[in-house]
Design a protein around this motif. Structure first.
Motif, mmCIF file in Angstrom:
data_model
loop_
_atom_site.group_PDB
_atom_site.id
_atom_site.type_symbol
_atom_site.label_atom_id
_atom_site.label_comp_id
_atom_site.label_asym_id
_atom_site.label_seq_id
_atom_site.Cartn_x
_atom_site.Cartn_y
_atom_site.Cartn_z
ATOM 1 N N LEU A 131 0.830 -1.204 0.000
ATOM 2 C CA LEU A 131 0.000 0.000 0.000
ATOM 3 C C LEU A 131 0.861 1.248 0.000
ATOM 4 O O LEU A 131 0.517 2.262 -0.614
ATOM 5 C CB LEU A 131 -0.912 0.004 1.226
ATOM 6 C CG LEU A 131 -2.298 -0.589 1.025
ATOM 7 C CD1 LEU A 131 -3.094 -0.469 2.314
ATOM 8 C CD2 LEU A 131 -3.026 0.103 -0.107
ATOM 9 N N PHE A 132 1.979 1.176 0.708
ATOM 10 C CA PHE A 132 2.895 2.302 0.757
ATOM 11 C C PHE A 132 3.410 2.608 -0.649
ATOM 12 O O PHE A 132 3.387 3.767 -1.102
ATOM 13 C CB PHE A 132 4.046 1.951 1.705
ATOM 14 C CG PHE A 132 4.995 3.073 1.989
ATOM 15 C CD1 PHE A 132 4.693 4.390 1.626
ATOM 16 C CD2 PHE A 132 6.194 2.830 2.644
ATOM 17 C CE1 PHE A 132 5.567 5.427 1.904
ATOM 18 C CE2 PHE A 132 7.069 3.861 2.928
ATOM 19 C CZ PHE A 132 6.757 5.155 2.547
ATOM 20 N N THR A 135 0.839 4.304 -2.612
ATOM 21 C CA THR A 135 0.664 5.695 -2.211
ATOM 22 C C THR A 135 1.757 6.576 -2.796
ATOM 23 O O THR A 135 1.498 7.700 -3.226
ATOM 24 C CB THR A 135 0.646 5.800 -0.682
ATOM 25 O OG1 THR A 135 -0.366 4.930 -0.185
ATOM 26 C CG2 THR A 135 0.357 7.214 -0.238
ATOM 27 N N LEU A 136 2.991 6.057 -2.817
ATOM 28 C CA LEU A 136 4.091 6.816 -3.408
ATOM 29 C C LEU A 136 3.810 7.081 -4.889
ATOM 30 O O LEU A 136 4.056 8.176 -5.397
ATOM 31 C CB LEU A 136 5.408 6.049 -3.236
ATOM 32 C CG LEU A 136 5.988 6.055 -1.822
ATOM 33 C CD1 LEU A 136 7.095 5.014 -1.676
ATOM 34 C CD2 LEU A 136 6.526 7.444 -1.477
ATOM 35 N N ASP A 137 3.282 6.080 -5.582
ATOM 36 C CA ASP A 137 2.944 6.279 -6.991
ATOM 37 C C ASP A 137 1.822 7.307 -7.147
ATOM 38 O O ASP A 137 1.849 8.140 -8.058
ATOM 39 C CB ASP A 137 2.527 4.946 -7.631
ATOM 40 C CG ASP A 137 3.704 3.998 -7.784
ATOM 41 O OD1 ASP A 137 4.856 4.477 -7.757
ATOM 42 O OD2 ASP A 137 3.483 2.779 -7.925
ATOM 43 N N GLU A 138 0.842 7.237 -6.267
ATOM 44 C CA GLU A 138 -0.247 8.215 -6.319
ATOM 45 C C GLU A 138 0.274 9.624 -6.111
ATOM 46 O O GLU A 138 -0.165 10.577 -6.760
ATOM 47 C CB GLU A 138 -1.291 7.905 -5.236
ATOM 48 C CG GLU A 138 -2.302 6.864 -5.625
ATOM 49 C CD GLU A 138 -3.421 6.791 -4.587
ATOM 50 O OE1 GLU A 138 -4.454 7.427 -4.776
ATOM 51 O OE2 GLU A 138 -3.239 6.091 -3.565
ATOM 52 N N LEU A 139 1.242 9.756 -5.198
ATOM 53 C CA LEU A 139 1.826 11.066 -4.946
ATOM 54 C C LEU A 139 2.565 11.568 -6.183
ATOM 55 O O LEU A 139 2.441 12.738 -6.564
ATOM 56 C CB LEU A 139 2.775 10.987 -3.740
ATOM 57 C CG LEU A 139 3.429 12.281 -3.291
ATOM 58 C CD1 LEU A 139 2.397 13.356 -3.012
ATOM 59 C CD2 LEU A 139 4.294 12.042 -2.055
ATOM 60 N N ASP A 140 3.311 10.692 -6.832
ATOM 61 C CA ASP A 140 3.978 11.078 -8.081
ATOM 62 C C ASP A 140 2.953 11.561 -9.107
ATOM 63 O O ASP A 140 3.158 12.580 -9.767
ATOM 64 C CB ASP A 140 4.763 9.887 -8.656
ATOM 65 C CG ASP A 140 6.012 9.565 -7.842
ATOM 66 O OD1 ASP A 140 6.431 10.407 -7.034
ATOM 67 O OD2 ASP A 140 6.560 8.460 -8.023
#
Lengths: 242, 242
Positions: A131-132, A135-140
């Motif tokens: 999930l982390f 989330t990092l990809d979503e932030l990108d």
DNA sequence: CGCCATCTTGACACGTATCAACAGGCGTGG
DNA sequence: CCACGCCTGTTGATACGTGTCAAGATGGCG
């Protein structure tokens, strides 16, 4: 009886299209079985709000498109995220989310109660890690979109959005052959013009105008307002990132 | 000798202003000691690029402000994130970052080599959890900013940014008393007008004009272009979210 | 058939960008 | 010590892109 029930649940999971794509891919068969006890499938019709700021629903997206929206007090609205299968939906570790989730199309979800899911996260660190990374990809992606919202012209915005949807929503004839070969795409927009506008920080009229302009210069063809053909993807890319 | 060395390192950490604020707060004394072996302090002067898209640097921010920027091929630039102490800097789990990190002011960092840091993450799940929560908050902020970039007017943008900086960069005389009392703030901008513009999706001229307008209606006072007084924060808030 | 939602198109207004000139602060070097 | 240039910021005149308001066009569905 109970053993039999769990068995059928496990079977349902192993047949799931998401088994090796969604966060479930981070789980072993045993863990998945455990997980299944708290999962529940749910269907939501287009336009319905999935959660507001008083609650959060956690779910895997099986089918359909979900828009995450924020609204100013006077009604101006912005879509701040678009989720496709096999994305994970929901803000964990807070009681509420700072945005609304709304079904852009009819949607099928595999939902989890919050408390149970967060307990699972504690039990299976591999799941939290997965999930982390999500989330990092979503932030990108969010930051990529900030560049679009802040600095791109209306035409570039529309072109970028079409590329993005083509690559994510696609049941595509996109061949992606390099060099002299031309790669094309065909897909149907899961969003109304108003939604497109809300995602791009434009008005629906401007989106409509830019679509007709792209059509008139031959970069896209409209079959029926929702169904779109991109004969040469590289042309669209050139417009999206000049 | 070696024991003595570690001892002094541990002492340095325990005196660190970030000990109980940055991700270090998720570590015990023993773990922190372990961590220290790979940490290295570093100073960077304003304007210098900390990392580009060929590399990533991981670090706690001890002092100063860092801007994360993205640029289109023709030079249009957008700041997609602003980091203050005690934020964590750097994109983990990828070899490169999709943006540049640049020192907006002089900066002091506590840096970690990537491989070593990610090994630590595997060893101490509590640390990864902490970073995960950080990332979720960053994502929320990014989406808040998407609403700003897509839907707010220039004046609302500037007002929102001033509020944001006041709350984050503040060595503030901000009393935050409720009800009939008025709360004020005083702070110095860590950014040039050009940076402000790049963060808001505006030009520096527009930012400048909006600042003078805010000054002329008495919402802010300018001491010297960088030093700003907000006599009544609630007025600024009303402009930021009408 | 006619209503309603969605989309397109047009005329015009307005906000922000662009281009340009100028002001102030600061360090450098004569 | 002052003169100069550079960097940062302000202000003005004008242009242009997108928003706003309004009228039609299209298509689905009762």
């Amino acid at each position: 009886m109970v053993a039999h029930l769990h068995n059928t649940i496990a079977t349902r999971c192993s047949r799931c299209v998401l088994r090796h794509k969604a966060i479930c891919a981070a789980l072993s068969e045993t863990e998945l079985n455990d997980f299944n006890k708290i999962a529940r499938q749910r269907t939501i019709t287009a336009g319905q709000v999935i959660y507001g700021d008083d609650d959060v629903m956690l779910a895997n997206i099986l089918m359909g498109v979900i828009k995450l929206t924020k609204t100013l007090s006077d009604g101006r609205q912005q879509i701040v995220g678009l989720q496709f299968p096999p994305d994970f939906l929901g803000r964990i570790y807070t009681k509420t989310a700072p945005y609304f989730a709304e079904a852009a199309t009819d949607v099928e979800l595999c939902t989890f109660p919050k408390a149970g899911f967060e307990a699972m996260l504690r039990r299976y660190p591999g799941l939290e890690h997965r999930l982390f990374e999500n989330t990092l990809d979503e932030l990108d992606s969010a930051r990529e979109w900030m560049l679009l919202l802040g600095r791109k012209t209306a035409q570039e915005k529309v072109a970028t959005l079409l590329l993005m949807i083509a690559s994510r929503a696609s049941n595509v004839g996109c061949s992606h052959i390099h060099s002299p070969e031309i790669s094309s795409a065909r897909f149907s927009l899961p969003l109304t013009r108003a939604d497109l506008a809300d995602y791009l920080g434009l008005t629906l009229e401007t989106v409509s105008r830019q679509m007709t302009k792209l059509k008139s210069i031959g970069v896209i063809e409209l079959v029926d307002n929702r169904e779109i053909i991109v004969p040469d993807i590289s042309m669209l890319e050139k417009i999206a990132d000049p």
